[in-house]
Design a protein around this motif. Structure first.
Motif, PDB file in Angstrom:
ATOM      1  N   UNK A  46       0.839  -1.194   0.000  1.00  0.00           N
ATOM      2  CA  UNK A  46       0.000   0.000   0.000  1.00  0.00           C
ATOM      3  C   UNK A  46       0.876   1.247   0.000  1.00  0.00           C
ATOM      4  N   UNK A  47       0.378   2.305  -0.652  1.00  0.00           N
ATOM      5  CA  UNK A  47       1.125   3.553  -0.769  1.00  0.00           C
ATOM      6  C   UNK A  47       0.136   4.714  -0.717  1.00  0.00           C
ATOM      7  N   UNK A  48       0.408   5.698   0.134  1.00  0.00           N
ATOM      8  CA  UNK A  48      -0.459   6.865   0.261  1.00  0.00           C
ATOM      9  C   UNK A  48      -0.061   7.938  -0.753  1.00  0.00           C
ATOM     10  N   UNK A  49      -1.056   8.512  -1.382  1.00  0.00           N
ATOM     11  CA  UNK A  49      -0.857   9.605  -2.329  1.00  0.00           C
ATOM     12  C   UNK A  49      -1.382  10.897  -1.714  1.00  0.00           C
ATOM     13  N   UNK A  50      -0.980  12.053  -2.249  1.00  0.00           N
ATOM     14  CA  UNK A  50      -1.464  13.327  -1.704  1.00  0.00           C
ATOM     15  C   UNK A  50      -2.999  13.419  -1.788  1.00  0.00           C
ATOM     16  N   UNK A  51      -3.569  14.183  -0.878  1.00  0.00           N
ATOM     17  CA  UNK A  51      -5.007  14.417  -0.900  1.00  0.00           C
ATOM     18  C   UNK A  51      -5.834  13.229  -0.436  1.00  0.00           C
ATOM     19  N   UNK A  69      -4.872   2.587  -8.300  1.00  0.00           N
ATOM     20  CA  UNK A  69      -4.908   3.759  -7.456  1.00  0.00           C
ATOM     21  C   UNK A  69      -6.349   4.241  -7.347  1.00  0.00           C
ATOM     22  N   UNK A  70      -6.583   5.162  -6.421  1.00  0.00           N
ATOM     23  CA  UNK A  70      -7.924   5.715  -6.270  1.00  0.00           C
ATOM     24  C   UNK A  70      -7.992   7.085  -6.931  1.00  0.00           C
ATOM     25  N   UNK A  71      -9.158   7.369  -7.469  1.00  0.00           N
ATOM     26  CA  UNK A  71      -9.507   8.695  -7.988  1.00  0.00           C
ATOM     27  C   UNK A  71     -10.849   9.021  -7.350  1.00  0.00           C
ATOM     28  N   UNK A  72     -10.900  10.110  -6.584  1.00  0.00           N
ATOM     29  CA  UNK A  72     -12.111  10.444  -5.819  1.00  0.00           C
ATOM     30  C   UNK A  72     -12.564   9.262  -4.973  1.00  0.00           C
ATOM     31  N   UNK A  73     -11.599   8.598  -4.355  1.00  0.00           N
ATOM     32  CA  UNK A  73     -11.811   7.468  -3.438  1.00  0.00           C
ATOM     33  C   UNK A  73     -12.336   6.203  -4.128  1.00  0.00           C
ATOM     34  N   UNK A  74     -12.368   6.153  -5.455  1.00  0.00           N
ATOM     35  CA  UNK A  74     -12.800   4.971  -6.205  1.00  0.00           C
ATOM     36  C   UNK A  74     -11.577   4.326  -6.859  1.00  0.00           C
ATOM     37  N   UNK A  96       9.407  -4.527  -2.621  1.00  0.00           N
ATOM     38  CA  UNK A  96       9.215  -3.244  -3.292  1.00  0.00           C
ATOM     39  C   UNK A  96       9.382  -2.121  -2.279  1.00  0.00           C
ATOM     40  N   UNK A  97      10.206  -1.160  -2.617  1.00  0.00           N
ATOM     41  CA  UNK A  97      10.386   0.036  -1.811  1.00  0.00           C
ATOM     42  C   UNK A  97       9.794   1.201  -2.605  1.00  0.00           C
ATOM     43  N   UNK A  98       8.906   1.967  -1.982  1.00  0.00           N
ATOM     44  CA  UNK A  98       8.273   3.101  -2.645  1.00  0.00           C
ATOM     45  C   UNK A  98       8.810   4.373  -2.008  1.00  0.00           C
ATOM     46  N   UNK A  99       9.270   5.303  -2.840  1.00  0.00           N
ATOM     47  CA  UNK A  99       9.782   6.578  -2.346  1.00  0.00           C
ATOM     48  C   UNK A  99       9.006   7.723  -2.976  1.00  0.00           C
ATOM     49  N   UNK A 100       8.913   8.818  -2.256  1.00  0.00           N
ATOM     50  CA  UNK A 100       8.259  10.030  -2.761  1.00  0.00           C
ATOM     51  C   UNK A 100       9.168  11.221  -2.513  1.00  0.00           C
ATOM     52  N   UNK A 101       9.105  12.174  -3.419  1.00  0.00           N
ATOM     53  CA  UNK A 101       9.830  13.427  -3.229  1.00  0.00           C
ATOM     54  C   UNK A 101       9.183  14.507  -4.083  1.00  0.00           C
ATOM     55  N   UNK A 102       9.367  15.737  -3.668  1.00  0.00           N
ATOM     56  CA  UNK A 102       8.898  16.874  -4.456  1.00  0.00           C
ATOM     57  C   UNK A 102      10.029  17.313  -5.377  1.00  0.00           C
ATOM     58  N   UNK A 103       9.767  17.297  -6.681  1.00  0.00           N
ATOM     59  CA  UNK A 103      10.759  17.723  -7.663  1.00  0.00           C
ATOM     60  C   UNK A 103      10.100  18.769  -8.556  1.00  0.00           C
ATOM     61  N   UNK A 104      10.553  20.000  -8.442  1.00  0.00           N
ATOM     62  CA  UNK A 104      10.024  21.112  -9.226  1.00  0.00           C
ATOM     63  C   UNK A 104       8.498  21.171  -9.142  1.00  0.00           C
ATOM     64  N   UNK A 105       7.985  21.019  -7.926  1.00  0.00           N
ATOM     65  CA  UNK A 105       6.551  21.117  -7.693  1.00  0.00           C
ATOM     66  C   UNK A 105       5.758  19.868  -8.010  1.00  0.00           C
ATOM     67  N   UNK A 106       6.404  18.839  -8.515  1.00  0.00           N
ATOM     68  CA  UNK A 106       5.708  17.582  -8.822  1.00  0.00           C
ATOM     69  C   UNK A 106       5.947  16.565  -7.722  1.00  0.00           C
ATOM     70  N   UNK A 124      10.315   5.160 -12.257  1.00  0.00           N
ATOM     71  CA  UNK A 124       9.953   6.478 -11.728  1.00  0.00           C
ATOM     72  C   UNK A 124       8.686   6.986 -12.411  1.00  0.00           C
ATOM     73  N   UNK A 125       7.809   7.595 -11.607  1.00  0.00           N
ATOM     74  CA  UNK A 125       6.688   8.369 -12.147  1.00  0.00           C
ATOM     75  C   UNK A 125       7.012   9.815 -11.805  1.00  0.00           C
ATOM     76  N   UNK A 126       7.303  10.649 -12.808  1.00  0.00           N
ATOM     77  CA  UNK A 126       7.792  11.997 -12.532  1.00  0.00           C
ATOM     78  C   UNK A 126       6.767  12.932 -11.900  1.00  0.00           C
ATOM     79  N   UNK A 127       5.498  12.605 -11.966  1.00  0.00           N
ATOM     80  CA  UNK A 127       4.467  13.434 -11.359  1.00  0.00           C
ATOM     81  C   UNK A 127       3.130  12.712 -11.388  1.00  0.00           C
ATOM     82  N   UNK A 128       2.228  13.112 -10.494  1.00  0.00           N
ATOM     83  CA  UNK A 128       0.902  12.489 -10.467  1.00  0.00           C
ATOM     84  C   UNK A 128       0.220  12.664 -11.818  1.00  0.00           C
TER      85      UNK A 128
END
Length: 141
Positions: A46-51, A69-74, A96-106, A124-128
């Motif tokens: 499991x991995x938490x996303x913003x919002x 992933x969820x979109x509007x909790x679905x 699996x290791x999941x990392x998050x970071x802010x890169x140029x606002x993404x 890598x996923x460069x942004x949501x």
């Protein structure tokens, strides 16, 4: 003498089949939400996303990494992130290791794991909302 050779060959063939079949029998399949089928021993990451949104990763019966992933909790359907043959198959979601970071606002997400060859690989996923880059051998983690 021919009967002894035939018996030895038959025993060797049966022993070889037993060794080849054992790993497949050892792996049992589980069902994740949304109809995802995965190898039970590897679990679901499991991995938490913003919002408040969520994301999950698992290793499917094809040994590729899958995500949803969820979109509007679905929940969305499961999408394969693949595992190209030259990099080997995924070893398991528990690695699996999941990392998050802010890169140029993404909000940039990386996933890293050991493949069946024992090499560390990452994606890598460069942004949501953006696509994942190809699997690569990272210089980190």
């Amino acid at each position: 003498m021919k009967k002894i050779k035939a018996a030895v060959v038959a025993i060797a063939a049966i022993a070889g089949m037993t060794v080849a079949v054992a790993p497949a029998q050892a792996a049992s399949n589980c069902t994740a939400g949304g109809g995802g089928i995965y190898i039970c021993d590897y679990g679901v990451k499991d991995h938490a996303l913003p919002g408040g949104e969520k994301e999950q990763f698992l290793v499917g019966t094809d040994y590729a990494v899958w995500t949803r992933w969820t979109i509007n909790k679905q929940w969305t359907g499961w999408v394969s992130l693949g595992m190209p043959d030259p990099l080997g198959k995924a070893r398991g979601a528990s690695s699996i290791n999941v990392t998050d970071e802010q890169v140029q606002g993404n909000f940039r997400t990386g996933i890293y794991l050991r493949n069946s060859n024992g090499a560390l690989v990452g994606k890598i996923r460069p942004g949501l909302g953006q696509g994942w880059w190809a699997w690569d051998f990272p210089n980190c983690c």
